[in-house]
Motif scaffolding. Structure first.
Motif, mmCIF file in Angstrom:
data_model
loop_
_atom_site.group_PDB
_atom_site.id
_atom_site.type_symbol
_atom_site.label_atom_id
_atom_site.label_comp_id
_atom_site.label_asym_id
_atom_site.label_seq_id
_atom_site.Cartn_x
_atom_site.Cartn_y
_atom_site.Cartn_z
ATOM 1 N N ALA A 9 0.818 -1.211 0.000
ATOM 2 C CA ALA A 9 0.000 0.000 0.000
ATOM 3 C C ALA A 9 0.855 1.264 0.000
ATOM 4 O O ALA A 9 0.420 2.312 -0.488
ATOM 5 N N LEU A 10 2.069 1.175 0.537
ATOM 6 C CA LEU A 10 2.972 2.323 0.486
ATOM 7 C C LEU A 10 3.343 2.653 -0.967
ATOM 8 O O LEU A 10 3.562 3.818 -1.319
ATOM 9 N N GLY A 11 3.421 1.633 -1.820
ATOM 10 C CA GLY A 11 3.634 1.870 -3.244
ATOM 11 C C GLY A 11 2.466 2.625 -3.853
ATOM 12 O O GLY A 11 2.647 3.517 -4.691
ATOM 13 N N ALA A 12 1.238 2.258 -3.420
ATOM 14 C CA ALA A 12 0.054 2.977 -3.891
ATOM 15 C C ALA A 12 0.089 4.432 -3.418
ATOM 16 O O ALA A 12 -0.335 5.343 -4.144
ATOM 17 N N PHE A 13 0.596 4.656 -2.209
ATOM 18 C CA PHE A 13 0.747 6.011 -1.671
ATOM 19 C C PHE A 13 1.612 6.870 -2.598
ATOM 20 O O PHE A 13 1.247 7.980 -2.982
ATOM 21 N N LEU B 7 0.543 10.119 -5.232
ATOM 22 C CA LEU B 7 1.219 11.422 -5.227
ATOM 23 C C LEU B 7 1.787 11.748 -6.607
ATOM 24 O O LEU B 7 1.746 12.903 -7.048
ATOM 25 N N ALA B 8 2.301 10.741 -7.298
ATOM 26 C CA ALA B 8 2.832 10.959 -8.647
ATOM 27 C C ALA B 8 1.737 11.414 -9.596
ATOM 28 O O ALA B 8 1.946 12.300 -10.441
ATOM 29 N N PHE C 21 -2.426 5.904 -9.694
ATOM 30 C CA PHE C 21 -1.929 7.077 -10.427
ATOM 31 C C PHE C 21 -3.110 7.886 -10.955
ATOM 32 O O PHE C 21 -3.146 9.117 -10.829
ATOM 33 N N ALA C 22 -4.097 7.186 -11.524
ATOM 34 C CA ALA C 22 -5.297 7.857 -12.028
ATOM 35 C C ALA C 22 -6.085 8.474 -10.884
ATOM 36 O O ALA C 22 -6.650 9.570 -11.015
ATOM 37 N N ASP C 23 -6.129 7.801 -9.733
ATOM 38 C CA ASP C 23 -6.847 8.339 -8.576
ATOM 39 C C ASP C 23 -6.236 9.665 -8.123
ATOM 40 O O ASP C 23 -6.946 10.636 -7.845
ATOM 41 N N PHE D 230 -3.093 14.312 -0.537
ATOM 42 C CA PHE D 230 -2.375 13.554 0.491
ATOM 43 C C PHE D 230 -3.323 12.615 1.244
ATOM 44 O O PHE D 230 -2.931 11.508 1.618
ATOM 45 N N ALA D 231 -4.565 13.048 1.454
ATOM 46 C CA ALA D 231 -5.544 12.167 2.089
ATOM 47 C C ALA D 231 -5.814 10.945 1.220
ATOM 48 O O ALA D 231 -5.912 9.811 1.719
#
Length: 247
Positions: free
Chosen positions: A6-10, A14-15, A148-150, A173-174
């Motif tokens: 999930a940290l990768g999704a974080f 942001l990207a 990324f799309a999100d 960030f949320a």
């Protein structure tokens, strides 16, 4: 393991937000791409998942589709009520609505819905790893790539409705932290499949309304260019590629 993924999704969220922020001089292209990404997420990702998870019928219609329509109508009603309320308030005080006559609260509400969706992504990620490593890897690929799309859409939606950059960054960030929170929550409980499917159906209807009624018309309003249309088609194709690779 799910929390680490999930940290990768974080980072990917942001990207996406950073990308949306950096290309403001090509706003019509940003909005065209955002509309395509949202359309692809709804039609190729959310609805199929919702149908699989909440496929029971209510008076002859699958529950997921009923909630999809309910989500679309809810977004339309909420936007109209907020617009009427804001217009009446502005008339009383001699002020106007946000940029382009849009209501900033609608953008914040839409971004909050994106955050809720990202929490559900994290929950699905944690549950998949509880089922097995293979399932977890497949879900992780889908979550990380489409986050990324999100991030892109969360920042774009917030800014589109006239909110300040600071608010857009706060919502970004949320949304980035939401999958981590969702994945961590599965250490304590597992969300039943049917409520998750019902939520995805409803959320899909909200997103489709925002894409079809707000983002795409705005993208083509001042720049009815072929490049904008190609960005929209490319966004849909990109989500299709992500879904295909995840399967």
């Amino acid at each position: 393991m799910a929390v680490i993924v999930a940290l990768g999704a974080f980072l990917m969220t942001l990207a996406g937000g950073w990308t949306a922020q950096r290309v403001t001089d090509r706003r019509h292209l940003v909005l065209g791409l955002a509309g395509g990404l949202m359309l692809g997420v709804v039609g190729l990702d959310l609805l199929p998942e919702a149908m699989n998870a909440a496929g029971q019928r209510v008076f002859g219609v699958p529950l997921a589709l009923l909630l999809f329509v309910a989500g679309f109508l809810t977004a339309h009603v909420v936007e109209r009520l907020l617009a009427v309320r804001q217009a009446a308030h502005g008339a009383e005080n001699g002020t106007a609505t946000g940029a382009g006559g849009r209501v900033p609260e609608v953008g914040l509400t839409a971004a909050a819905a994106m955050v809720g969706h990202s929490v559900a992504d994290g929950v699905a990620l944690g549950a998949a790893f509880q089922v097995g490593g293979g399932m977890g890897v497949a879900v992780a690929l889908a979550v990380i790539t489409h986050d990324f799309a999100d991030g892109f859409n969360t920042y774009t939606l917030t800014r589109l409705y006239g909110n300040a950059r600071r608010r857009a960054l706060m919502m970004l960030f949320a949304d980035a932290a939401a999958p981590v929170v969702g994945a961590a929550s599965t250490l304590l409980f597992i969300l039943p499949e049917e409520p998750l499917g019902a939520y995805l159906g409803f959320f899909g209807g909200v997103l489709l309304y925002l894409a079809a009624a707000e983002i795409l018309p705005e993208a083509h309003h001042r720049h009815p260019a072929l490049s904008t249309l190609m960005c929209t088609v490319g966004g849909v194709a990109g989500i299709w590629l992500v879904v295909g690779l995840a399967d």
